[in-house]
Design an enzyme around this catalytic site. Structure first.
Site, PDB file in Angstrom:
ATOM      1  N   LYS A 177      40.230  29.178  42.803  1.00 55.86           N
ATOM      2  CA  LYS A 177      38.924  29.522  43.843  1.00 55.86           C
ATOM      3  C   LYS A 177      39.528  27.885  44.716  1.00 55.86           C
ATOM      4  O   LYS A 177      40.004  27.758  45.697  1.00 55.86           O
ATOM      5  CB  LYS A 177      38.151  29.489  43.560  1.00 55.86           C
ATOM      6  CG  LYS A 177      37.034  29.920  43.547  1.00 55.86           C
ATOM      7  CD  LYS A 177      35.544  29.981  43.537  1.00 55.86           C
ATOM      8  CE  LYS A 177      35.033  31.610  43.916  1.00 55.86           C
ATOM      9  NZ  LYS A 177      34.614  31.998  42.221  1.00 55.86           N
ATOM     10  N   SER A 215      42.042  35.713  36.883  1.00 57.36           N
ATOM     11  CA  SER A 215      41.560  35.084  37.899  1.00 57.36           C
ATOM     12  C   SER A 215      41.358  33.869  37.803  1.00 57.36           C
ATOM     13  O   SER A 215      40.871  32.235  38.108  1.00 57.36           O
ATOM     14  CB  SER A 215      40.779  35.524  38.983  1.00 57.36           C
ATOM     15  OG  SER A 215      39.914  36.191  37.852  1.00 57.36           O
ATOM     16  N   GLU A 220      28.802  26.665  50.389  1.00 59.10           N
ATOM     17  CA  GLU A 220      27.324  27.573  50.014  1.00 59.10           C
ATOM     18  C   GLU A 220      27.822  27.637  48.501  1.00 59.10           C
ATOM     19  O   GLU A 220      29.245  27.918  48.507  1.00 59.10           O
ATOM     20  CB  GLU A 220      26.989  28.325  50.257  1.00 59.10           C
ATOM     21  CG  GLU A 220      27.702  30.050  50.590  1.00 59.10           C
ATOM     22  CD  GLU A 220      28.861  29.986  51.070  1.00 59.10           C
ATOM     23  OE1 GLU A 220      28.842  29.355  52.432  1.00 59.10           O
ATOM     24  OE2 GLU A 220      29.536  31.025  50.263  1.00 59.10           O
TER      25      GLU A 220
HETATM   26  C1  LIG Z   1      35.046  33.841  42.336  1.00 56.77           C
HETATM   27  C2  LIG Z   1      35.502  34.219  41.239  1.00 56.77           C
HETATM   28  C3  LIG Z   1      35.825  35.450  41.429  1.00 56.77           C
HETATM   29  C4  LIG Z   1      35.480  36.593  43.152  1.00 56.77           C
HETATM   30  O1  LIG Z   1      35.890  36.396  43.552  1.00 56.77           O
HETATM   31  P1  LIG Z   1      37.371  36.545  44.338  1.00 56.77           P
HETATM   32  O2  LIG Z   1      37.131  36.181  46.011  1.00 56.77           O
HETATM   33  O3  LIG Z   1      36.536  37.951  45.095  1.00 56.77           O
HETATM   34  O4  LIG Z   1      37.982  36.172  43.796  1.00 56.77           O
HETATM   35  C5  LIG Z   1      36.784  36.323  40.297  1.00 56.77           C
HETATM   36  N1  LIG Z   1      37.305  35.687  40.111  1.00 56.77           N
HETATM   37  C6  LIG Z   1      36.743  34.356  39.312  1.00 56.77           C
HETATM   38  C7  LIG Z   1      37.555  33.340  38.151  1.00 56.77           C
HETATM   39  C8  LIG Z   1      36.014  33.953  40.243  1.00 56.77           C
HETATM   40  O5  LIG Z   1      35.857  32.663  40.104  1.00 56.77           O
END
Ligand SMILES: *Cc1c(COP(=O)(O)O)cnc(C)c1O
Length: 399
Positions: free
Chosen positions: A90, A378, A112
């Site tokens: 993020k 992610s 938000e």
């Molecule tokens: C917020 C988040 C997501 C989902 O958001 P995307 O915009 O679909 O990437 C996925 N993995 C993690 C670790 C997150 O914090």
């Protein structure tokens, strides 16, 4: 040849656009008119690259997971976004948007947040840049997500409770938009995924595209070829997947696979599998696929993972799904929890629950032995330990 860039009005095929109230035109038009010029300028690129390197911690490693590779009979790499500062991809987007906001003369950043991850990322970059930060959060979410509320406050942000409606994410979004309408001159609204009115989906995808840019360079060095056979990522609003797919979109040799949250199962009504069961409509300023009742009421999403618990999806993914450039599979809560334990025990990496949805696809695809597979990890799992503990107590009764 298909273009995977949106047109001038922000459409990917029939998805995207900017469906906004009159009162927001000024803010959105300012962004539309300026974002590409600013992002593509040399000075911006230089500052962005420098912060990604020394503050976010990029490039993130591309790790060959040997134990998983042996188990699933392919060469499986993990793109380690979990090692970014604040624990997920993020921050890439927030750094980009805050640099853009500064160049537009904005001194106040608003956002938000639902589970608090995007709020923490935003508060972090505002602290670094010396900007005022206000994060809107549903009153119920404030109760449920105390550690992230404390982090945001420690970082100097104001956390404002949204007390209307269900007191969750959508109410926080409404409050943030209301504030933005009333303070257009000094405020930039940082959206945390590839959603919202044009230009947000394209802007966020560009900031996250550093993920696939690095994957190509890293594969070239490690495998002598910059294209993998598969890229796999989880999809909430779609930003980490958009970033992981971005530089492979026009390379048809690369199979692009998304994992969305099936929750308790796509037939149970407790699901967030928008691309599997959704239909066309408008949500948060863009035309996309969403979960709605036959008369167009947006349905509540359900997933064990807060980051995937969203009834819409970014318009790029709606387009990739409809055009069959990418494939999307629903993954249940239970499958994701099991995949999180599997990665922890085979590779010594505790993943975020969101990322575990992508990992849960590994046994379902059926690879060829020489296939090169990249899974976008992610985020990290520290924030999900309580959920993992509950699962472990039920499954193994010994934690
Ligand atoms: C917020 C988040 C997501 C989902 O958001 P995307 O915009 O679909 O990437 C996925 N993995 C993690 C670790 C997150 O914090």
């Amino acid at each position: 040849m298909t273009s995977y860039q949106p047109n001038a009005r922000g459409y990917y095929g029939s998805f995207g656009g900017a469906y906004i109230p009159e009162m927001l035109h000024r803010n959105i038009e300012e962004l539309q008119a300026n974002y590409l010029k600013i992002i593509n300028s040399e000075a911006f690129q230089k500052e962005f690259a420098s912060l990604l390197a020394d503050y976010v911690g990029r490039p993130t490693p591309l790790f060959l997971a040997r134990n998983l590779s042996e188990k699933y009979k392919a060469r499986i790499y993990l793109k380690r976004e979990d090692l970014c500062h604040t624990g997920a991809h993020k921050l890439n987007n927030v750094v980009g948007q805050v640099l853009l906001a500064q160049r537009l003369g904005k001194r106040h950043i608003i956002a938000e947040t639902g589970a608090g991850q995007h709020g923490v990322a935003t508060a972090t970059v505002c602290a670094l840049m010396g900007l005022r930060c206000t994060v809107f959060m549903g009153a119920k979410d404030i109760q449920r997500q105390q550690p992230n509320v404390l982090r945001m406050k420690m970082l100097g942000a104001d956390v404002i409770a949204a007390n209307s409606g269900s007191q969750t994410l959508k109410d926080a979004t409404n409050e943030a938009i209301r504030y933005w309408i009333n303070h257009p001159d000094e405020t930039h609204y940082v959206i945390g995924s590839t959603i919202g009115p044009h230009p947000y989906p394209d802007m966020v995808a560009r900031f996250q595209s550093v993920i696939s840019y690095e994957i190509r360079e890293q594969l070239l060095a490690k495998e002598g070829c910059e294209s993998p056979n598969y890229v796999i990522a989880c999809v909430g609003g779609g930003s980490n997947a958009a970033g992981a797919f971005y530089h492979f979109l026009s390379d048809s040799r690369v199979k692009l696979i998304g994992a969305e949250a099936a929750g308790e199962g796509i037939e149970t009504g407790k699901t967030a599998a928008t691309l599997t069961i959704g239909s066309e409509g408008i949500i948060h300023g863009c035309r996309t696929l969403l979960m709605q009742t036959p008369d167009g009421q947006i349905e509540e999403a359900h997933s064990v993972s807060a980051g995937l618990d969203y009834p819409g999806v970014g318009p790029l993914h709606a387009f990739l799904c409809r055009s069959q450039r990418a494939r999307y599979y629903p993954i249940t809560d239970a499958e994701a929890l099991n995949a999180a334990f599997e990665l922890s025990r085979t590779e010594g990496i505790i993943p975020a629950l969101e990322s575990a949805h992508a990992l849960a696809l590994l046994p379902k695809i059926g690879f060829e032995p020489d296939d090169i597979v990249v899974v976008n990890l992610s985020g990290r799992g520290d924030k999900d330990l309580e959920t993992y503990r509950g699962h472990f107590l039920r499954e193994f009764t010994c934690l």
